[in-house]
Design a protein around this motif. Sequence first.
Motif, PDB file in Angstrom:
ATOM      1  N   PHE A 199       0.822  -1.211   0.000  1.00 37.44           N
ATOM      2  CA  PHE A 199       0.000   0.000   0.000  1.00 37.44           C
ATOM      3  C   PHE A 199       0.855   1.260   0.000  1.00 37.44           C
ATOM      4  N   VAL A 200       2.004   1.220   0.667  1.00 37.81           N
ATOM      5  CA  VAL A 200       2.902   2.382   0.650  1.00 37.81           C
ATOM      6  C   VAL A 200       3.440   2.629  -0.753  1.00 37.81           C
ATOM      7  N   LEU A 201       3.875   1.575  -1.428  1.00 42.28           N
ATOM      8  CA  LEU A 201       4.417   1.714  -2.786  1.00 42.28           C
ATOM      9  C   LEU A 201       3.348   2.194  -3.762  1.00 42.28           C
ATOM     10  N   VAL A 202       2.154   1.628  -3.650  1.00 40.31           N
ATOM     11  CA  VAL A 202       1.059   2.057  -4.529  1.00 40.31           C
ATOM     12  C   VAL A 202       0.698   3.514  -4.264  1.00 40.31           C
ATOM     13  N   TRP A 203       0.677   3.912  -3.005  1.00 37.64           N
ATOM     14  CA  TRP A 203       0.349   5.290  -2.647  1.00 37.64           C
ATOM     15  C   TRP A 203       1.394   6.262  -3.193  1.00 37.64           C
ATOM     16  N   VAL A 204       2.678   5.924  -3.014  1.00 38.97           N
ATOM     17  CA  VAL A 204       3.748   6.792  -3.523  1.00 38.97           C
ATOM     18  C   VAL A 204       3.686   6.886  -5.044  1.00 38.97           C
ATOM     19  N   GLY A 205       3.495   5.753  -5.714  1.00 41.01           N
ATOM     20  CA  GLY A 205       3.398   5.762  -7.168  1.00 41.01           C
ATOM     21  C   GLY A 205       2.242   6.597  -7.670  1.00 41.01           C
ATOM     22  N   THR A 206       1.106   6.481  -7.022  1.00 39.19           N
ATOM     23  CA  THR A 206      -0.070   7.266  -7.414  1.00 39.19           C
ATOM     24  C   THR A 206       0.174   8.751  -7.198  1.00 39.19           C
ATOM     25  N   MET A 207       0.825   9.101  -6.090  1.00 31.57           N
ATOM     26  CA  MET A 207       1.118  10.507  -5.816  1.00 31.57           C
ATOM     27  C   MET A 207       2.049  11.103  -6.865  1.00 31.57           C
ATOM     28  N   VAL A 208       3.031  10.327  -7.303  1.00 33.79           N
ATOM     29  CA  VAL A 208       3.963  10.820  -8.333  1.00 33.79           C
ATOM     30  C   VAL A 208       3.228  11.062  -9.642  1.00 33.79           C
ATOM     31  N   LEU A 209       2.428  10.091 -10.072  1.00 33.75           N
ATOM     32  CA  LEU A 209       1.686  10.254 -11.321  1.00 33.75           C
ATOM     33  C   LEU A 209       0.701  11.410 -11.236  1.00 33.75           C
ATOM     34  N   THR A 210       0.040  11.559 -10.095  1.00 38.98           N
ATOM     35  CA  THR A 210      -0.938  12.634  -9.926  1.00 38.98           C
ATOM     36  C   THR A 210      -0.258  13.989  -9.844  1.00 38.98           C
ATOM     37  N   PHE A 241       2.583  15.005 -11.253  1.00 38.57           N
ATOM     38  CA  PHE A 241       3.022  15.461 -12.573  1.00 38.57           C
ATOM     39  C   PHE A 241       1.828  15.747 -13.482  1.00 38.57           C
ATOM     40  N   GLU A 242       0.712  15.068 -13.226  1.00 41.88           N
ATOM     41  CA  GLU A 242      -0.507  15.342 -13.986  1.00 41.88           C
ATOM     42  C   GLU A 242      -1.066  16.700 -13.597  1.00 41.88           C
ATOM     43  N   SER A 243      -0.973  17.042 -12.304  1.00 44.13           N
ATOM     44  CA  SER A 243      -1.524  18.309 -11.811  1.00 44.13           C
ATOM     45  C   SER A 243      -0.775  19.505 -12.370  1.00 44.13           C
ATOM     46  N   GLY A 244       0.501  19.322 -12.688  1.00 46.49           N
ATOM     47  CA  GLY A 244       1.278  20.434 -13.206  1.00 46.49           C
ATOM     48  C   GLY A 244       0.964  20.777 -14.649  1.00 46.49           C
ATOM     49  N   GLN A 245       0.214  19.908 -15.333  1.00 42.43           N
ATOM     50  CA  GLN A 245      -0.077  20.123 -16.752  1.00 42.43           C
ATOM     51  C   GLN A 245      -1.528  20.522 -17.011  1.00 42.43           C
ATOM     52  N   GLU A 290      -3.592   2.748 -12.942  1.00 47.74           N
ATOM     53  CA  GLU A 290      -2.329   2.517 -13.645  1.00 47.74           C
ATOM     54  C   GLU A 290      -1.240   2.046 -12.676  1.00 47.74           C
ATOM     55  N   THR A 291      -1.180   2.668 -11.507  1.00 38.25           N
ATOM     56  CA  THR A 291      -0.177   2.315 -10.511  1.00 38.25           C
ATOM     57  C   THR A 291      -0.384   0.888 -10.005  1.00 38.25           C
ATOM     58  N   VAL A 292      -1.624   0.556  -9.677  1.00 34.82           N
ATOM     59  CA  VAL A 292      -1.934  -0.801  -9.204  1.00 34.82           C
ATOM     60  C   VAL A 292      -1.616  -1.819 -10.296  1.00 34.82           C
ATOM     61  N   ASP A 349       8.349  11.120 -19.122  1.00 33.09           N
ATOM     62  CA  ASP A 349       9.501  10.262 -18.854  1.00 33.09           C
ATOM     63  C   ASP A 349       9.647   9.954 -17.369  1.00 33.09           C
ATOM     64  N   VAL A 350       9.413  10.953 -16.527  1.00 35.01           N
ATOM     65  CA  VAL A 350       9.508  10.723 -15.081  1.00 35.01           C
ATOM     66  C   VAL A 350       8.440   9.729 -14.627  1.00 35.01           C
ATOM     67  N   GLU A 351       7.241   9.868 -15.164  1.00 37.05           N
ATOM     68  CA  GLU A 351       6.155   8.945 -14.810  1.00 37.05           C
ATOM     69  C   GLU A 351       6.465   7.536 -15.316  1.00 37.05           C
ATOM     70  N   LYS A 352       7.072   7.447 -16.509  1.00 36.50           N
ATOM     71  CA  LYS A 352       7.432   6.138 -17.047  1.00 36.50           C
ATOM     72  C   LYS A 352       8.482   5.457 -16.178  1.00 36.50           C
ATOM     73  N   VAL A 353       9.466   6.223 -15.707  1.00 35.23           N
ATOM     74  CA  VAL A 353      10.490   5.662 -14.820  1.00 35.23           C
ATOM     75  C   VAL A 353       9.844   5.175 -13.523  1.00 35.23           C
ATOM     76  N   THR A 354       8.873   5.927 -13.010  1.00 36.23           N
ATOM     77  CA  THR A 354       8.151   5.512 -11.804  1.00 36.23           C
ATOM     78  C   THR A 354       7.433   4.191 -12.028  1.00 36.23           C
ATOM     79  N   VAL A 355       6.771   4.072 -13.173  1.00 39.00           N
ATOM     80  CA  VAL A 355       6.061   2.833 -13.501  1.00 39.00           C
ATOM     81  C   VAL A 355       7.049   1.685 -13.699  1.00 39.00           C
ATOM     82  N   ILE A 356       8.209   1.964 -14.284  1.00 35.44           N
ATOM     83  CA  ILE A 356       9.245   0.940 -14.467  1.00 35.44           C
ATOM     84  C   ILE A 356       9.670   0.368 -13.114  1.00 35.44           C
TER      85      ILE A 356
END
Length: 454
Positions: A358-369, A371-375, A391-393, A411-418
């Motif tokens: 749950f911690v990893l999923v939460w961190v991943g979701t926060m990163v994707l969100t 970078f999405e919020s900045g656009q 997507e994170t799950v 690219d940052v989001e892709k690295v996070t997903v990787i």
Amino acid sequence: MRTKIFSPYWMPVWFFAGAILIGACILHLDASHPGGPLSFVDALFTATSAMCVTGLAVVDTGTYFSTLGLDVLLTLIQLGGLGIMTFTTLIIHLLGKHVSLGDRIAVGQSLLRDPSFSLPKFLSRVVIGTFMFEAAGALCLWLMDPVGFSPYSAIFHSISAFCNAGFSLYSDSLTQWAGHGGINTVFMVLITAGGLGFYVLNECASLAKYAVLHRGKKYRGKRVLSWHSSIVLKTSLFLVVAGAVVIFFAEGVAGNAPADLAEHIWTSLFQSVTCRTAGFNTVDIGGMTNVSLAFMMLLMLIGGSPGSCAGGIKTTTFRALCGFIASQFRGREQVQIGRYALNQEAQNKVISLVTTTFVLVWVGTMVLTAFESGQVSELMAREEFLPNLFETVSAFATVGLSTGVTPVLTDVEKVTVIILMFVGRLGPMWLLSALQSWQAERRYKVPTSDLPLG
């Protein structure tokens, strides 16, 4: 230090990383993608998705890659499905090398949860059994639809299905066969077999053979499935049925269901099965209701079973967690599941695994969100929260289902997903154990005390 770096716990990490890097370099070559340019980040993303049998794709797999590129993907999928350590240990055995007791125990804990198994015999069964399943699946697909599934396409999809990868040569995955009972059945059988685990498949095969040989005979001692296999099969059946029922009614009430009742049943059942980390879909995932997506995320997080091609926290962990919660409500000290109870070490692993997940999923979701919020505007960013969570799950559980977010990731989001795919494929507990193997054991204990909770 060298002994710790190349310990049995760390060998899979290096082999997985090495195979991914080699695959990414080949996919980055122009010969692998004549359909257009492919950045190294995209090549690394695709190689990781294949090796980790996830199925998330930044480009259309069937049209973008050449035969060389598809062969590389297929090789990575097969290696990732069987487990690179399984192949490596088998090669060492065939070369007549000595496999240490530490390696035997490490492989046993990873695949069978039993360190006393016969390594050569088991590995041979794994490889032969896998190829038999994939060959049978490819033959069935080709015979049922020779036009839709050419020999190469049938082999590609059969391997992808059994390894729970979810890569398809068609841009719409399997939506054109949404109502085809035969095609649906073949894929669901392959997905289920790949997600049950090699130990369970071996035991089921042995039990079936024993039943046939002793049919009609009187014999002492009726053979039954082991505790592990029984839990896996019962939990898997429950999750598939529950998922199909929820999706069937959620899509039906919302008016998203196909007009044909039989097709609606097939699509509901298929989506429930594919959430076991397979990644194929027969309907548009982005068009499904929030109720369906929410329940599908739960199924994806649970995933398949230990020692299988599937990801997730595994069915046994989910069953143990349910048993733990039930024991707390009943005020019982022991966590009983069937005819046995879990020891304290197993309970600690369950809590650690679920918490880390749950911690990893939460961190991943926060990163994707973030970078999405900045656009986009905050309102639109809120609307993208559920797709980002999905997507994170999907990445962490190595499922590969997507609402359409993958191709537009930065690219940052892709690295996070990787990173999520890599950690999810190896398993948080494996990485935690690898990190703990570097730590020196404490030779003392600190005083204990009570702490007010809740």
